[in-house]
Design an enzyme around this catalytic site. Structure first.
Site, mmCIF file in Angstrom:
data_model
loop_
_atom_site.group_PDB
_atom_site.id
_atom_site.type_symbol
_atom_site.label_atom_id
_atom_site.label_comp_id
_atom_site.label_asym_id
_atom_site.label_seq_id
_atom_site.Cartn_x
_atom_site.Cartn_y
_atom_site.Cartn_z
ATOM 1 C CD GLU A 166 31.694 79.567 -83.306
ATOM 2 O OE1 GLU A 166 31.139 79.566 -82.192
ATOM 3 O OE2 GLU A 166 31.872 78.537 -83.980
ATOM 4 C CD GLU A 225 35.810 76.875 -84.443
ATOM 5 O OE1 GLU A 225 34.885 76.256 -83.877
ATOM 6 O OE2 GLU A 225 36.313 77.913 -84.000
HETATM 7 O O1 AHR Z 1 36.033 74.109 -81.264
HETATM 8 C C1 AHR Z 1 35.337 74.376 -80.086
HETATM 9 C C2 AHR Z 1 34.542 75.677 -80.148
HETATM 10 O O2 AHR Z 1 33.546 75.574 -81.111
HETATM 11 C C3 AHR Z 1 35.301 76.910 -80.570
HETATM 12 O O3 AHR Z 1 35.987 77.497 -79.525
HETATM 13 C C4 AHR Z 1 34.205 77.812 -81.045
HETATM 14 O O4 AHR Z 1 34.643 78.719 -82.027
HETATM 15 C C5 AHR Z 1 33.152 76.850 -81.561
HETATM 16 O O5 AHR Z 1 31.905 77.132 -81.080
#
Ligand code: AHR
Length: 518
Positions: free
Chosen positions: A194, A323
């Site tokens: 991110e 994610e």
């Molecule tokens: O999964 C929790 C968080 O969500 C992670 O650290 C980040 O990459 C995302 O914003």
């Protein structure tokens, strides 16, 4: 009182009514599609809350049964899922992680505050060697995210040397001195996380500059393991330009001496920020709202696949959904920043819908990692001291094991519709595949929380006599497993005869069923 015969008549009538409404599913066994890569069933274990400490790592001296500090009950449960790959150490944490704080003798580890997740002290007792031990204990591959935000290219290159080079190199020697002479295997390398947000608030161009350096200089030295490099791709709104930028850099520089194998996509089912959708004590409207939101994953994949197709029509680069999952209101009273949430039957249905979406894009989506594995967000497992429970989402991942590396089979059916207020959803969602051992697996999700669904699956010319599997259902969509009642939501075995190539079954409301021909 009604007589037994009239009750029987009503049941037969209902049976006929359901049969009349039955949803016909045609499975085209003659034209298998792409393989559903087992890495789509990957997990994510960030250094966050009790995801590692307490959830996986209890330390060698803990009264909780463990092997070299890693809890045995969690390892045994995860082995059942055949977890193909685990992403570690983050997440946002990765861009503040300095791996040298977490190697060597326990007393020499350097505690650091965990800025992103509650500011708690990270003891660094669970470092690279402990993660690799954990990966080996559950039989999974390692997906390492390197620090592109606050680290240096050299720090990341040294880390890879520590993990993958032979014991003749400086960092390989250090690894051997720490008790691990043989190089580890790193199957996937995340080049940042991110970077448009917690990874450094970089524009797509700023990230592109760093991407080239990390992809060029951070080498895998273990020739027994082909490693995929994954660039940061889009996530939330206003990050779409990352896909365009990453793919253009890759496309325009094909003659350079580095490559990429993947681009990430992050997408949570969260609603408005901060997350406030309830994890427990919700009704059908909340259920339908979450599922309508989660189905947007399909559009997101289509949009980004279309960008990728322009630069990479041969689909060499995977879209890595590293994610995904439900991000809900935190468990009341849980520590701030620990992202603890309960996990309900609704989340099981949500997981199945996403896995089905990935299967429909199996030619491009070849890796995915649900967030997260233990005690964090949409977890497989929750722990409380020595206690451990398996969540409804865990059961879905176990039911879907036959789909790992299976060839997706085209299915045709009219899904019908299920509407709650403004939310219109398909009534059922079905996928099918030819498993690695030649059987046919069918997954049926009944999205409708109010009605069972009768499904007639035409498997064509199969010789199988029965289809065997399990159904995960619950009395209510918000049913959860708790430490007091750990078996409220557990799958039940299903055996259905195959007659003239057809399987007919009625599945309960809001349920997930997976059957495999025998
Ligand atoms: O999964 C929790 C968080 O969500 C992670 O650290 C980040 O990459 C995302 O914003």
């Amino acid at each position: 009182m009604r007589s037994v015969s009239s009750l029987l008549a009503i049941m037969l009538f209902l049976g006929t009514a359901w049969a009349r409404d039955a949803i016909e599913v045609g499975v085209d066994t003659a034209h298998p599609g792409p393989k559903l890569d087992r890495h789509v069933f990957g997990q994510f274990a960030e250094d966050l809350g009790t995801g590692l400490y307490g959830g996986i790592w209890v330390g060698r001296d803990s009264p909780i049964p463990n092997t070299r500090g890693i809890r045995n009950d969690v390892v045994a449960a995860l082995k059942e899922l055949h977890v193909p790959v685990v992403r570690w150490p983050g997440g946002c944490f990765a861009d503040e992680y300095h791996w040298q704080d977490g190697i060597g003798p326990a007393a020499a580890r350097r505690p650091q505050p965990n800025y992103n997740w509650g500011g708690v002290l990270e003891s660094n007792q669970f470092g690279t060697d402990e993660f690799m031990d954990f990966a080996q204990q559950i039989g999974t591959e390692a997906y390492i995210s390197v620090n592109v935000g606050s680290g240096t290219v050299k720090e990341a290159a040294d880390w890879m040397q520590y993990m993958t080079a032979d014991a003749g190199s400086a960092w390989g020697q250090q690894r051997a001195a720490n008790g691990h002479p043989a190089p580890y295997r790193v199957a996937m390398l995340g080049l940042g996380n991110e970077s448009w947000d917690c990874g450094g608030h970089m524009s797509a161009a700023e990230y592109g500059f760093r991407l080239k350096l990390y992809a060029r200089f951070v080498h895998n030295w273990n020739k027994e393991q082909r490693m995929q490099r994954v660039a940061v791709g889009p996530g939330g709104p206003k990050t779409e330009d990352y896909a365009e930028s990453v793919m253009k850099i890759w496309h325009d520089n094909a003659d350079w001496d580095w490559d990429l194998e993947g681009m990430s996509l992050h997408s949570y089912t969260v609603g408005k920020w901060p997350p406030s959708w309830p994890a427990t004590h919700f009704g059908e409207s909340d259920y339908a709202r979450s599922l309508a939101e989660t189905l947007k994953m399909d559009g997101l994949i289509r949009t980004n696949s279309a960008i990728m197709d322009r630069y990479d029509p041969q689909k060499k680069i995977s879209l890595v959904v590293d994610e995904w999952g439900a991000w809900l209101a935190p468990t009341p009273g849980s520590p701030s920043g620990f992202l603890q949430q309960q996990n309900s039957q609704r989340d099981a249905v949500l997981a199945a819908l996403n896995l089905n979406i990935f299967s429909r894009h199996a030619d491009r989506v070849r890796n995915a990692n649900i967030a997260q594995m233990v005690n964090v967000l949409q977890a497989m497992i929750l722990t409380d001291g020595p206690k451990m429970i398996l969540t409804p989402t865990y059961h879905v991942f176990r039911l879907y094991v036959p789909f790992q590396d299976a060839a997706i089979l085209p299915v045709k059916y009219a899904a019908g519709s299920y509407s709650v207020g403004d939310f219109n959803l398909p009534r059922v969602d079905v996928i099918a595949a030819r498993t690695q051992d030649g059987k046919i697996a069918v997954a049926i999700t009944n999205v409708d929380a109010g009605q069972p669904a009768t499904v007639e699956v035409d498997l064509g010319k199969v010789t199988a006599k029965s289809a065997v599997g399990e159904t995960l259902a619950a009395a209510k969509v918000d049913a959860v497993n708790s430490f007091d009642s750990p078996k409220t939501v557990v799958p039940k075995r299903v055996i259905v005869p195959v007659q003239a190539g057809r399987v007919t079954l009625t599945v309960p409301p809001a349920s997930v069923t997976v059957l495999t021909t025998q």
